[in-house]
Write an enzyme that holds these catalytic residues in place. Structure first.
Site, PDB file in Angstrom:
ATOM      1  N   SER A  18       0.869  -1.174   0.000  1.00  0.00           N
ATOM      2  CA  SER A  18       0.000   0.000   0.000  1.00  0.00           C
ATOM      3  C   SER A  18       0.901   1.217   0.000  1.00  0.00           C
ATOM      4  CB  SER A  18      -0.878   0.002   1.260  1.00  0.00           C
ATOM      5  OG  SER A  18      -1.526   1.242   1.451  1.00  0.00           O
ATOM      6  N   TYR A  43      -2.871  -0.786  10.592  1.00  0.00           N
ATOM      7  CA  TYR A  43      -2.737  -1.179   9.189  1.00  0.00           C
ATOM      8  C   TYR A  43      -1.378  -0.777   8.630  1.00  0.00           C
ATOM      9  CZ  TYR A  43      -3.883  -1.428   4.182  1.00  0.00           C
ATOM     10  OH  TYR A  43      -3.893  -1.721   2.838  1.00  0.00           O
TER      11      TYR A  43
END
Length: 291
Positions: free
Chosen positions: A137, A150
């Protein structure tokens, strides 16, 4: 064309990648924790007669990973391509997010990838061929308030990927990271929580949600990320980090053009200044009541 294993294929990026690689001629083993959630992929496979086989693969479980790769080896032989896509969200300020959120996020997003990597590396190394793609990401390169659980998993996976790439380079096994920005998946489009104004982290959470909402007004499709993965797999590029989606590269540039201190200080910028900075860097118009 090769044998590809993709994790987390019941929806989103994983589903799109399974279909995209199969359309390109790869034999795809589409792993998912619960095969009952595979109806959408089954329908696509049936309609287009794609070379896709659904397989139960729970990346949180050593036994499940070992059994899945044993079945694949028995059925078709060696794996040529591994796409580690399975992931779960992990949100909340560090102070308030339960420890279980940190543990579950790391178990799936990081240790799940490690399990699958360890299952394929010995054969790839011995055969001196193979490609491992880890879907990280933009959050693997910078942190944002209220995304600590996360972000931690994606930083860990990026560090692992860079180390692994160097380890496997002498054996001609490629390792690549895919770094999407905001993508329209069930993880990002589900209803957002209501945040009370007296919440101690109200400002940070409100800004995070505003960015996501604005970005999803002109959303990146999972198919765009799947196309990035296909290009990496089929082009034999040695590029390690591969931003993807409409705002992936822009978000990374936003961070790299700021010093660490300037990035942290965005937390105390006015809403007007924060919104202007977002628009200038990414083109996203994040709407906030201006303070």
């Amino acid at each position: 064309m090769g044998v590809a294993v993709i994790t987390g294929t019941s929806s989103g990026i994983g589903l799109a990648t399974a279909a995209t690689l199969a359309r390109s001629g790869h034999l795809v083993f589409a792993g998912m924790r619960n095969l009952d959630r595979g109806d959408e992929l089954r329908a696509i496979v049936s309609r287009e007669e794609l070379p896709v086989k659904l397989i139960r693969l729970d990346v949180d479980s050593d036994a499940s990973v070992n059994e899945a790769f044993r079945q694949i080896s028995t059925e078709v032989g060696e794996v040529d391509i591994l796409v580690n896509n399975a992931g779960v969200p992990g949100t909340g300020p560090v102070e308030l997010a339960p420890m279980e959120v940190f543990r579950q996020s790391m178990e799936t997003n990081f240790f799940g990838a490690v399990r699958c990597i360890k299952a394929v590396v010995p054969s790839m190394r011995q055969r001196r061929t193979g490609c491992i793609v880890n879907v990280t990401s933009v959050a693997g390169q910078f942190g944002m308030a209220a995304l600590g659980p996360y972000t931690s998993t994606k930083w860990a996976l990026e560090g692992l990927s860079e180390s692994l790439a160097q380890e496997l380079r002498p054996f001609d096994v490629r390792v690549a990271m895919i770094e999407p920005g905001v993508v329209a998946t069930p993880m990002t489009t589900k209803p957002k929580p209501s945040i009370p104004v007296d919440h101690p982290y109200y400002s940070s959470i409100r800004r995070l949600l505003a960015y996501f909402d604005a970005s999803l007004e002109d959303p990146t499709s999972p198919l765009e990320v799947a196309e990035t993965i296909l290009r990496v797999v089929d082009s034999r590029t040695g590029k390690l980090r591969n931003p993807s989606g409409r705002d992936g590269a822009k978000m990374l540039l936003w961070r790299t053009t700021k010093t660490d201190e300037a990035w942290v200080d965005l937390a105390v910028a006015s809403d007007a200044d924060w919104s202007a900075d977002v628009k200038r860097a990414t083109g996203v118009v994040a709407k906030l009541p201006l303070s």
